[in-house]
Design a protein around this motif. Structure first.
Motif: not given
Length: 690
Positions: A94-98, A203-210, A223-227, A483-488
Motif C-alpha cells: 500500500g501507499l503507506d508502505l512504499q 494513469i497508464d502514462k505515469f508508469g505505475v506498475a499496479q 478512487n485512485v491509488e498511485l504507489a 513520501g518514499p522516506t515515510l513509506g520506508k
C-alpha cells in the motif's frame, strides 16, 4: 483424526501456492536490485558534479528506462516469466508502505446537465443545480436524482421535458418526468464511464506498475491509488485536465518515406559516433551491425498494399512500435538529429494497443499527425461535435452516427473536402482511437463512421466523440500524499513490530508448553505463510493496517492452541491415557475456539462492508487470518500431533516453570465484578466523550 488425507492435501496445496505466489516478489526484488546497480554504473561518469538529489533522479530515470525496455524479457528462472508478468503478480504494498499518492475524484455532472439543456443559463435550471449541489454535500443520493427532485419541487411536474427536449435529441417533449430522468441517467452513466476510461489511460502514462483505480458508478466517485509516484503536482494537473478531443490530418508513408530514411541514417551516424559531414567509414563492424537502421527497425514501417483496383493503399498508421521499445522510441524522436530530418509540423502519437497475430508480443500503432505551426489546436476540436451515437450502417453493421455543431459543420466540410481518399485521425488526449478514411466531402455536418466495429467498440467510439461535448470532468475532492522516506520508515517500523511480536510468542510457546510449543509454532508459521500467500494470489494490497491485522492473527492463532493445550492438560490430570487426552482435548476445545473465531469473523465482515482505506485493509487481512487460524490451529496442529502419537512419541505440554507458575493461583474474578463494572463504565464514558 478423520479426513487426514484431505487435510494433508490442502496443507501441501496451500504451501505450494503460497510459495509460488511469493516467489514472484522475490524475483522482482532481485531483478530490480540488479537493474539499479547497472543504472548506477552507467550514469556514474555523468554524476561527478551533481547534487545528491539530481544524482538520485538520474539513477531513477535510467533504472526505469532499463526496466521499460526489458519488461517483456524473461527474468524468472526456469519458468521464463517476463518482468511485466512477474510485476503484475508480486505482493502489492500500500501507499503507506512504499509512498505514493491517493486521490478521491468526484465526477461533476453539472456541466453535463447544462450541455443537455436547451438553455444553460435558464434561471430555474441554475436554481435546481444550486440546491442539488448543496444537498450533495450531505447525501448519498446521485446528483441527477437530487437535481430532478429539486427541479420538480420548485417548478412542478411535467416541466423537465421542456427543458431538455429538442430536434435530434433522445428526449422528446411528450416524455414524462421519469422518462426524462432515466434518459439523462443513461447519458450520465456513459459520461462517467468515459471519464473513468480517460483517467485510466492517463494513469497508464505515469508508469505505475499496479495502480488501484475504483469507480463507484452510482455516486460518481473515482478512487485512485498511485504507489511510488514522486511528482504529486503532475498527477493533480493531468488527472483534472479536461478531455482533449481533436480531429487531425495525418501523414502517409509515401509523403515521409525519404524523411524517415534520412532520420534513420542521421541517427545511425549519431549512435556510431560519426559527426555530420564525416565521410569516413566506420571501422568497428560490430558497432555498425548493432546500430544498423535504428529508427526504422523501431517504427516498423507498414508498406502499401494494393486495393481492389490495383492501386496502392496506405495504412493510416505509418508503422507499429513494440510495447517494450516505447522508451527507446521516445528517446530517438526527442534527439535533435531525428527532429531535424523530419518536417517541423510532424507529431508522433500512438494508437490503442494491439496484440501480434502470433505470439504474445504487443504493439502500439504509430501515427504522424500534421500539426499547425505555432498552434496546439487541431483543424477541428472536440467542441465541434454536437451529438454522436452508436447506430448501424446500410449493411446492418455497427457504425457511429455523428452530428456537428453549426461552426463545426463548416470546418468539417473543409477538412473532409481536403482529405478525400485519406484518413482523418480521431485523437483523445494524444491517443488515436480511430482513423477513418474520407470517402467524400461531408456537407451539413452529419457523418457516419463505418468499419469492422463490434457493437461495444462502436459505443466506445461514440462516447469518445461525445467527450468533447459532454462536460463531466473529474475533480479531486480529497488526497493523501505519502513520501518514499515515510513509506520506508513505515515498512521498517511495521516489520519490526511484527517480528518482535512473532519472536516473543514463538519463544513463549516453547517456554510454557515445552515440545507441544513446536506444534503451535508450526501452525503459526504456516498460518502466516498461507495468509500472505493468499493475499498475493488474490491481488490484494498489504498495508500498514494489514500488518496490524497480521499481528492480531498471530494472537488468534496462538490462542487456539492455548485453549486446546490447556484442555489436554486437564484431561491428563483427570488420569486419561495420552491418546484419549489428546482426542478429548481437541474435541472439547472445538466449541470455545469456534465461538471466539466466529465472533471475530463477524466483526471483521462488518468492517469490510462499511470500512474504507486502512480499516478495509485491516479487516481483509483479519478475515483471511481468522479462517486460516481455524484450519492451522485445529486441523494442522492435530495432524502434527498425530504424527508424534503414531510414532509412540508423546508431546510434553508443560515445563517445570509453567507447572508451578499457576499451581496455587486463586483469582477471585466474580468477587471483584462490581469494580470491573465501574471501571468498564468509566472507560466507555471517556471513549464516548472523546
Amino acid at each position: 483424526m478423520k479426513l487426514k488425507g484431505l487435510v494433508w492435501f490442502f496443507t501441501i496445496a496451500l504451501a505450494l501456492i503460497s510459495l509460488w505466489e511469493l516467489s514472484y516478489t522475490w524475483v522482482i526484488r532481485s531483478h530490480e536490485k540488479k537493474v539499479r546497480a547497472q543504472a548506477e554504473r552507467l550514469v556514474k561518469p555523468l554524476t561527478t558534479n551533481l547534487s545528491p538529489e539530481a544524482k538520485e533522479a538520474l539513477i531513477e530515470a535510467k533504472t526505469q528506462r532499463i526496466l521499460d525496455s526489458t519488461k517483456d524479457e524473461s527474468i524468472f528462472p526456469i519458468v521464463g516469466t517476463s518482468y511485466q508478468k512477474c510485476k503484475e503478480n508480486e505482493l502489492n504494498l500500500g501507499l503507506d508502505l512504499q509512498g505514493g499518492m491517493s486521490v478521491t475524484m468526484d465526477v461533476s455532472l453539472e456541466g453535463l446537465l447544462k450541455s443537455l439543456s436547451n438553455n444553460p443559463k435558464d434561471q430555474a435550471l441554475q436554481k435546481a443545480l444550486a440546491s442539488a449541489r448543496a444537498e450533495k454535500q450531505k447525501s448519498e443520493t446521485d446528483f441527477i436524482t437530487l437535481f430532478a427532485d429539486n427541479y420538480i419541487k420548485q417548478n412542478g411536474t411535467g416541466k423537465l421535458s421542456g427543458l431538455f427536449a429538442g430536434p435530434g435529441k433522445d428526449i422528446k417533449i411528450s416524455d414524462n418526468d421519469n422518462a426524462v430522468i432515466n434518459k439523462i441517467k443513461t447519458v450520465a452513466k456513459g459520461a462517467i464511464n468515459q471519464t473513468y476510461k480517460i483517467l485510466v489511460k492517463r494513469i497508464d502514462k505515469f508508469g505505475v506498475a499496479q495502480p488501484n483505480i475504483n469507480l463507484d458508478e452510482n455516486k460518481g466517485v473515482i478512487n485512485v491509488e498511485l504507489a511510488g509516484i514522486k511528482d504529486p503536482e503532475r498527477v493533480r494537473k493531468v488527472l483534472q485536465s479536461s478531455a482533449n478531443l481533436q480531429f487531425w490530418e495525418v501523414y502517409r508513408l509515401d509523403e515521409l518515406d525519404q524523411a524517415l530514411v534520412n532520420a534513420d541514417k542521421s541517427l545511425q551516424n549519431y549512435l556510431n559516433g560519426i559527426s555530420a559531414g564525416d565521410t569516413t567509414a566506420l571501422k568497428d563492424s560490430a558497432l555498425a551491425a548493432k546500430n544498423a537502421n535504428p529508427f526504422l527497425s523501431i517504427i516498423n514501417p507498414i508498406q502499401p498494399q494494393a486495393d481492389a483496383n490495383g492501386r496502392p493503399y496506405y495504412s493510416p498508421n505509418i508503422g507499429a512500435v513494440a510495447l517494450k521499445d516505447t522508451g527507446l522510441f521516445y528517446s530517438y524522436i526527442n534527439n535533435d538529429v531525428v527532429k531535424n530530418a523530419l518536417p517541423s509540423n510532424a507529431k508522433f502519437v500512438f494508437g490503442l494497443e494491439e496484440k501480434a497475430a502470433k505470439g504474445n508480443a504487443r504493439f502500439l500503432p504509430l501515427y504522424i499527425l500534421k500539426t499547425i505551426p505555432g498552434s496546439e489546436k487541431a483543424p477541428l476540436e472536440g467542441d465541434g461535435v454536437d451529438e454522436a451515437r452508436q447506430d448501424y450502417d446500410q449493411y446492418g453493421k455497427p457504425a457511429i452516427k455523428m452530428q456537428m455543431t453549426g461552426t463545426g459543420s463548416k470546418t468539417w466540410a473543409r477538412l473532409t473536402t481536403k482529405n478525400v481518399g485519406r484518413p482523418i485521425a480521431i485523437v483523445l488526449d494524444d491517443i488515436v482511437y480511430s482513423a477513418p478514411n474520407v470517402n467524400g466531402p461531408i456537407e451539413g455536418g452529419s457523418s457516419e463512421i463505418s468499419g469492422n466495429f463490434t457493437v461495444e467498440e462502436a459505443q466506445d467510439l461514440a462516447n469518445i466523440l461525445k467527450s468533447g461535448k459532454l462536460d463531466a470532468p473529474a475533480k479531486i475532492v480529497a488526497e493523501q500524499v505519502v513520501g518514499p522516506t515515510l513509506g520506508k520508515d513505515a515498512v521498517r517500523g511495521d516489520a519490526m513490530s511484527f517480528l518482535i511480536s512473532f519472536a516473543v510468542i514463538f519463544i513463549l510457546m516453547l517456554i510454557y508448553y515445552n515440545t507441544a510449543g513446536w506444534v503451535a509454532n508450526t501452525a503459526l508459521i504456516l498460518n502466516l505463510l498461507f495468509t500472505v500467500g493468499i493475499l498475493t494470489a488474490m491481488g490484494l494490497t498489504l498495508t500498514a493496517a494489514g500488518i496490524a491485522g497480521l499481528v492480531l492473527t498471530i494472537g488468534l492463532a496462538v490462542d487456539t492452541n492455548v485453549i486446546i493445550f490447556e484442555r489436554i492438560k486437564d484431561e491428563l490430570r483427570a488420569g486419561k491415557t495420552y491418546q484419549q487426552a489428546v482426542s478429548d482435548g481437541y474435541n472439547r476445545s472445538l466449541p470455545p475456539v469456534i465461538d471466539a473465531h466466529v465472533t471475530s469473523l463477524l466483526t471483521a465482515i462488518i468492517l469490510v462492508y462499511f470500512g474504507l482505506g486502512p480499516v478495509l485493509g485491516f479487516a481483509t487481512t483479519q478475515i483471511i487470518g481468522i479462517l486460516l487460524s481455524l484450519f492451522c490451529g485445529i486441523l494442522v496442529s492435530r495432524l502434527v500431533t498425530d504424527i508424534f502419537t503414531n510414532k509412540n512419541r508423546h508431546l510434553k505440554y508443560s515445563t517445570k516453570l509453567s507447572e508451578n507458575i499457576f499451581k496455587n493461583a486463586n483469582f477471585k474474578f466474580l468477587e471483584k465484578r462490581k469494580i470491573a463494572y465501574v471501571l468498564s463504565t468509566i472507560v466507555c464514558l471517556l471513549g464516548v466523550a472523546s
